[in-house]
Design an enzyme around this catalytic site. Structure first.
Site, PDB file in Angstrom:
ATOM      1  N   LYS A 128      38.081  45.834  33.198  1.00 30.72           N
ATOM      2  CA  LYS A 128      37.259  44.652  33.481  1.00 30.72           C
ATOM      3  C   LYS A 128      36.952  44.599  34.967  1.00 30.72           C
ATOM      4  CE  LYS A 128      37.265  39.878  34.088  1.00 30.72           C
ATOM      5  NZ  LYS A 128      38.097  38.678  34.226  1.00 30.72           N
ATOM      6  N   GLY A 161      39.312  29.122  36.381  1.00 33.95           N
ATOM      7  CA  GLY A 161      40.409  28.166  36.480  1.00 33.95           C
ATOM      8  C   GLY A 161      39.986  26.704  36.533  1.00 33.95           C
ATOM      9  N   ALA A 187      36.193  32.867  31.818  1.00 31.83           N
ATOM     10  CA  ALA A 187      36.457  31.899  32.891  1.00 31.83           C
ATOM     11  C   ALA A 187      35.854  30.519  32.658  1.00 31.83           C
ATOM     12  CB  ALA A 187      35.962  32.411  34.244  1.00 31.83           C
ATOM     13  N   GLY A 188      36.664  29.523  32.970  1.00 32.15           N
ATOM     14  CA  GLY A 188      36.169  28.150  33.024  1.00 32.15           C
ATOM     15  C   GLY A 188      36.422  27.303  31.791  1.00 32.15           C
ATOM     16  N   ASN A 194      42.690  32.456  30.385  1.00 36.41           N
ATOM     17  CA  ASN A 194      43.983  32.552  31.063  1.00 36.41           C
ATOM     18  C   ASN A 194      44.521  31.167  31.410  1.00 36.41           C
ATOM     19  OD1 ASN A 194      45.332  34.834  33.579  1.00 36.41           O
ATOM     20  ND2 ASN A 194      46.297  33.109  32.611  1.00 36.41           N
ATOM     21  N   THR A 195      43.887  30.537  32.411  1.00 38.00           N
ATOM     22  CA  THR A 195      44.419  29.272  32.934  1.00 38.00           C
ATOM     23  C   THR A 195      44.588  28.196  31.861  1.00 38.00           C
ATOM     24  OG1 THR A 195      43.296  29.802  34.996  1.00 38.00           O
ATOM     25  CG2 THR A 195      44.118  27.561  34.769  1.00 38.00           C
TER      26      THR A 195
END
Lengths: 72, 256
Positions: B99, B160, B186-187, B208-209
């Protein structure tokens, strides 16, 4: 008795003094680093792990040893 | 027949990719991955701590033979940093599926698309299969496809941030213009965001976050698994048309 010369190198940004006779492979094994889990760079050149036995450490070498950690 | 996620001729049952950062411990991380059902996890490349060998290693908790490690260039701000990182990653274990993420701004963590495009071209020529983190710009997504990317990974919102998908229209346009796997990266902030991404026609999501920083990461990982499955099935089933007036669900015939 044979005098062993010391060379100054940097491993992962930190200064170290080691025996000049040592190969990159033995440097890793004395530091208990498993070759399977890392990649190694000497002076910003990535080392093919198959060749690691043939590489001798020289004075001033900058060695980077990296592995995978948690990340996004 | 199972509905597989196909990336560079590799099939995955799960459409949820999970990041391995920010967890309290490797144990929590590995439990969350298990609960999420993810078969691909992103990992970062960093220096080995040679002065503290007792520190646990990611590979001791997450077996790369069972879970596909997707090396990521998170934290790289130039093409040369990203290329160096992924070349090292390949040397660790022969990984070709990677990635790419080249950031352009420390505050927003938005990708630098000029550097990203440049890096995609170089890596593709070197035989890497590059999944590319990018802005939600349909034209840039097309350029990445032309440069040889194997998956397009537009952001939903800043990394995040947990804001969810800010520009659904752009994601829909990107979807309509590419046959490559489209993965929201993301986001995302909660399970419903993952469902929305899948309902827009995305092939997968990377989280992830939203999992790692949830009050209960393992439960959230499971919620994300179901959300992705629900969103995918909803998309494949075909939603009804929206109308501004009511349409009764019960027949008028036989009314008393």
């Amino acid at each position: 008795m044979k005098k062993i010369n010391k060379v100054k190198i940097k491993i992962n940004g930190r200064k170290r003094s080691i025996n000049s006779e040592i190969s990159l492979k033995s440097l890793l094994s004395t530091n208990k680093i498993s070759l399977k889990k890392v990649a190694v760079e000497v002076n910003e050149k990535i080392i093919n792990k198959k060749m690691i036995n043939k590489i001798k450490i020289k004075n001033g070498d900058k060695i980077e040893i990296v592995h995978f950690i948690g990340g996004g | 027949m199972h509905d597989y996620l196909n990336i560079s001729n590799k099939k995955f049952k799960s459409r949820l990719i999970v990041g391995t950062g920010k967890y309290k411990s490797f144990k929590e991380c590995s439990e969350a991955i298990k609960a999420s059902g993810a078969q691909i996890v992103t990992v970062a490349v960093r220096r080995v701590n040679i002065f503290d060998k007792k520190k646990p290693l990611l590979m001791d908790y997450i077996d790369p033979k069972k879970i596909t490690y997707l090396p990521n260039t998170a934290g790289c701000f130039t093409s040369s940093e990203a290329l160096r990182t992924l070349r090292l990653a390949r040397e660790i274990g022969g990984w070709k599926l990677v990635k790419l993420e080249v950031l352009g701004d420390k505050k927003t963590l938005f990708p630098d698309m000029i550097e990203t495009l440049k890096s995609t071209e170089v890596l593709t020529k070197e035989g890497f299969k590059v999944m590319v983190y990018c802005s939600d710009d349909p034209l840039m997504a097309k350029r990445l496809e032309n440069a040889g990317a194997v998956a397009i990974m537009p952001l939903a919102a800043p990394i995040g941030s947990g804001l969810g998908i800010l520009n659904k229209v752009n994601i829909k346009i990107i979807r309509s213009r590419t046959k490559l796997p489209l993965i929201i990266d993301a986001g995302l902030g909660q399970a419903s965001d993952a469902s929305i991404a899948m309902e827009l026609g995305c092939d997968g999501v990377l989280i992830n976050t939203a999992i790692a920083m949830a009050r209960n990461p393992i439960q959230m990982a499971e919620a994300m698994k179901f959300a992705v499955q629900a969103g995918r099935k909803s998309f494949l089933s075909g939603r009804i048309k929206k109308t501004i007036y009511g349409k009764a669900s019960s027949p008028k015939k036989g009314l008393i």
